[in-house]
Write a protein that holds these residues in place. Structure first.
Motif, PDB file in Angstrom:
ATOM      1  N   ILE A 353       0.830  -1.207   0.000  1.00 39.39           N
ATOM      2  CA  ILE A 353       0.000   0.000   0.000  1.00 39.39           C
ATOM      3  C   ILE A 353       0.865   1.258   0.000  1.00 39.39           C
ATOM      4  N   LEU A 354       2.050   1.177   0.611  1.00 40.94           N
ATOM      5  CA  LEU A 354       2.950   2.331   0.594  1.00 40.94           C
ATOM      6  C   LEU A 354       3.569   2.539  -0.781  1.00 40.94           C
ATOM      7  N   ALA A 355       3.727   1.459  -1.548  1.00 41.70           N
ATOM      8  CA  ALA A 355       4.278   1.591  -2.899  1.00 41.70           C
ATOM      9  C   ALA A 355       3.430   2.548  -3.732  1.00 41.70           C
ATOM     10  N   ASP A 356       2.120   2.353  -3.712  1.00 38.91           N
ATOM     11  CA  ASP A 356       1.243   3.248  -4.463  1.00 38.91           C
ATOM     12  C   ASP A 356       1.182   4.629  -3.823  1.00 38.91           C
ATOM     13  N   ALA A 357       1.222   4.681  -2.502  1.00 36.90           N
ATOM     14  CA  ALA A 357       1.109   5.969  -1.806  1.00 36.90           C
ATOM     15  C   ALA A 357       2.302   6.873  -2.095  1.00 36.90           C
ATOM     16  N   VAL A 358       3.507   6.332  -2.028  1.00 34.99           N
ATOM     17  CA  VAL A 358       4.684   7.178  -2.231  1.00 34.99           C
ATOM     18  C   VAL A 358       4.832   7.586  -3.697  1.00 34.99           C
ATOM     19  N   ARG A 359       4.409   6.705  -4.608  1.00 30.88           N
ATOM     20  CA  ARG A 359       4.450   7.091  -6.019  1.00 30.88           C
ATOM     21  C   ARG A 359       3.486   8.242  -6.290  1.00 30.88           C
ATOM     22  N   TYR A 360       2.277   8.125  -5.757  1.00 28.78           N
ATOM     23  CA  TYR A 360       1.287   9.180  -5.920  1.00 28.78           C
ATOM     24  C   TYR A 360       1.800  10.491  -5.318  1.00 28.78           C
ATOM     25  N   ALA A 361       2.368  10.415  -4.138  1.00 32.39           N
ATOM     26  CA  ALA A 361       2.836  11.622  -3.444  1.00 32.39           C
ATOM     27  C   ALA A 361       3.931  12.326  -4.232  1.00 32.39           C
ATOM     28  N   GLN A 362       4.847  11.563  -4.814  1.00 29.30           N
ATOM     29  CA  GLN A 362       5.921  12.179  -5.594  1.00 29.30           C
ATOM     30  C   GLN A 362       5.398  12.831  -6.864  1.00 29.30           C
ATOM     31  N   ASP A 363       4.497  12.120  -7.559  1.00 26.95           N
ATOM     32  CA  ASP A 363       3.958  12.658  -8.802  1.00 26.95           C
ATOM     33  C   ASP A 363       3.104  13.897  -8.554  1.00 26.95           C
ATOM     34  N   LYS A 364       2.331  13.885  -7.482  1.00 25.47           N
ATOM     35  CA  LYS A 364       1.377  14.954  -7.208  1.00 25.47           C
ATOM     36  C   LYS A 364       2.028  16.173  -6.557  1.00 25.47           C
ATOM     37  N   TYR A 365       2.956  15.954  -5.626  1.00 24.25           N
ATOM     38  CA  TYR A 365       3.415  17.056  -4.778  1.00 24.25           C
ATOM     39  C   TYR A 365       4.874  17.449  -4.974  1.00 24.25           C
ATOM     40  N   LYS A 366       5.666  16.650  -5.687  1.00 16.31           N
ATOM     41  CA  LYS A 366       7.075  16.972  -5.925  1.00 16.31           C
ATOM     42  C   LYS A 366       7.764  17.406  -4.626  1.00 16.31           C
ATOM     43  N   PRO A 367       7.819  16.517  -3.625  1.00 13.54           N
ATOM     44  CA  PRO A 367       8.290  16.917  -2.290  1.00 13.54           C
ATOM     45  C   PRO A 367       9.785  17.189  -2.231  1.00 13.54           C
ATOM     46  N   SER A 368      10.170  17.941  -1.190  1.00 10.74           N
ATOM     47  CA  SER A 368      11.591  18.178  -0.917  1.00 10.74           C
ATOM     48  C   SER A 368      12.196  17.027  -0.125  1.00 10.74           C
ATOM     49  N   MET A 369      11.359  16.296   0.591  1.00 13.14           N
ATOM     50  CA  MET A 369      11.761  15.128   1.375  1.00 13.14           C
ATOM     51  C   MET A 369      10.533  14.245   1.542  1.00 13.14           C
TER      52      MET A 369
END
Length: 502
Positions: A353-369
């Motif tokens: 479930i984290l695999a999809d969550a972290v991919r979504y977060a990176q694509d959507k929010y372009k985080p600094s960390m």
């Protein structure tokens, strides 16, 4: 004349969680008429008014080798607790621990307010009384929702010359952390029949409602399907409760500034799925949502503190149950990233479930960390017990920085390795990677699965809290039970990063 400032009788107003909690207040001058007191001895230099009490304490200590002693109907009070500390009070964690020791020394059935005179306390920390009050409240947590007979909650009045400033600091900066920890503990303590993806979302919404700069988004089943989140959907297939993803956006920083993303595993109950767990201690799997709970609690804390930074909390939520349509070992799931995963064990579901969550977060929010937190592996617990959460990063300097955050917050972490061979071990014969069953070290392998979905140039922190999530014995700042681990750590991390930007 006694001047008192702001009494905090904490009633946790999170929907479904409401229960009375400890209260603390601050006074600028001692309450001479107090009939119930706690007297703290730091060293052998004792004020004249407490020399007789100190002698009695030393006698009691010699008899039972304890750091506290109780004195009834003597020294001008109905009950005095004498407490000795030989720990230098030169950092907030030491002060929080002292506060927890005070709370732990109080009688279990309390009807009176206990007065604690801190006016002579030796500490170089500003707002020392606020940190002590924080520790007392952390230790005083009780989950009594389903108790027909409830225990009383304590009330403490702290006397300190800087009472007004300490009260203001406590309310604005330390109480939000306590509330965040309570929130996380409440989520983990609730039974699985009351907390499932939809109810987790409802309760988190209620807790965060009305906070400045907070926006809540929810991805339901249709949204997950639209985003091709086959791993999260797959884990939730065996449950009558649909999986979902809760997203909390806090925009306290500059507009357009890249946020820090906190991603928390939210398995609301984990049977292991078709790879069924043994019954022994399965009840504790109601807390397999503790990563998500800590993220929600952290967002609550930093929003109430008003930190000048942008943060996004991403909480993938599912219930892992066996059923006729549940995923099986040998199945292959396609993730949002497009990477395919062969399921070796359906009990290695958090990384899915984290695999999809972290991919979504990176694509959507372009985080600094990006930091992810999860009760992920028994291997982490076996390696580090309940003293440390497992810390895994790609960058040793980042590990050192996170270790310092642990020391600042009182929630300690210890680095475990992440080697290129751990990624090679994941290779599957029929898919891109496997989710489990690839040998040791288990904690690093679990992190490598998630790391497969993290951009290599992104600062990434993986916290495995399986060993620190549940306490079989109380600590200074936590009673026996679910710890709410991670709220203090992540709030400290966010506070540190916010200061860098100012």
């Amino acid at each position: 004349m006694v001047t008192r400032f702001i009494a905090f009788a904490m009633l946790v107003a999170f929907t479904g969680f409401a229960s009375a909690q400890p209260s603390v207040s601050f006074s600028a001058s001692p309450n001479e008429k107090a009939s119930h007191k706690v007297v703290i001895f730091q060293d052998d230099i004792v004020p004249d008014e407490h020399k007789a009490l100190f002698t009695a304490f030393e006698t009691a200590k010699a008899l039972n080798n304890g750091s506290t002693s109780h004195h009834y109907a003597t020294f001008g009070a109905k009950h005095i607790i004498a407490l000795h500390t030989d720990t230098p009070l030169d950092n907030p964690v030491a002060l929080q621990n002292l506060g927890g020791q005070i709370a732990a020394a109080l009688p279990t059935d309390i009807t009176e307010t206990y007065s604690v005179d801190l006016s002579g306390l030796k500490s170089n920390i500003q707002h020392a009384a606020a940190f002590i009050a924080e520790g007392a409240m952390l230790r005083g947590y009780q989950f009594q929702t389903y108790k027909t007979t409830k225990k009383a909650d304590f009330s403490i009045e702290f006397t300190t010359p800087s009472a007004k400033d300490d009260a203001t600091y406590f309310e604005s900066q330390r109480l939000p952390v306590v509330e965040g920890v309570y929130m996380a503990r409440n989520f983990a303590s609730e039974p699985g029949n009351t907390i499932y993806p939809a109810s987790f979302i409802d309760r988190a919404k209620a807790a965060l409602r009305g906070l400045d700069d907070v926006k809540i988004r929810v991805l339901d089943r249709k949204d997950l399907e639209k985003n091709n989140m086959g791993a999260l959907l797959g884990v939730g297939k065996g449950s009558i409760h649909d999986p979902a993803m809760l997203i909390v956006e806090y925009s306290g920083g500059k507009k357009g500034e890249a946020p820090i993303v906190l991603a928390g595993k939210g398995i609301t109950f984990d049977t292991g799925g078709t790879s069924l767990k043994p019954n022994n201690n399965m009840w504790q799997m109601k807390s397999d949502l503790s990563g998500a709970a800590a993220v929600a609690g952290t967002l609550h804390a930093i929003a109430k503190q008003g930190l000048a930074i942008n943060v996004v909390g991403v909480m993938p939520l599912a219930e892992n149950m066996p059923a006729e349509d549940a995923i099986r070992p040998g199945d292959v799931l396609t993730t949002m990233q497009g990477t395919t995963i062969e399921i070796i064990s359906t009990d290695a579901e958090g990384r899915l479930i984290l695999a999809d969550a972290v991919r979504y977060a990176q694509d959507k929010y372009k985080p600094s960390m990006l930091l992810n937190i999860a009760t992920l592996t028994g291997s982490a617990a076996r390696a580090l017990s309940d003293e440390y959460a497992a810390l895994i990063t790609r960058d040793w300097d980042l590990s050192v920085a996170m270790k310092a955050v642990g020391e600042q917050s009182g929630e300690h972490v210890w680095p475990l390795p992440l080697h290129p061979n751990h990624f090679k071990q994941l290779k599957s014969d029929i898919a891109d990677i496997k989710n489990s069953g690839v040998g040791n070290p288990g904690a690093s392998i679990g992190a490598a699965v998630i790391g497969t979905f993290i951009d290599e140039d992104l600062p990434w922190v993986h916290l495995d809290i399986a060993g620190v999530d549940y306490l079989t014995e109380a600590t200074d700042v936590a009673p026996k039970g679910f710890h709410g681990w991670g709220v203090r750590f992540m709030t400290q991390l966010i506070a540190n990063e916010a200061k860098k930007g100012n």
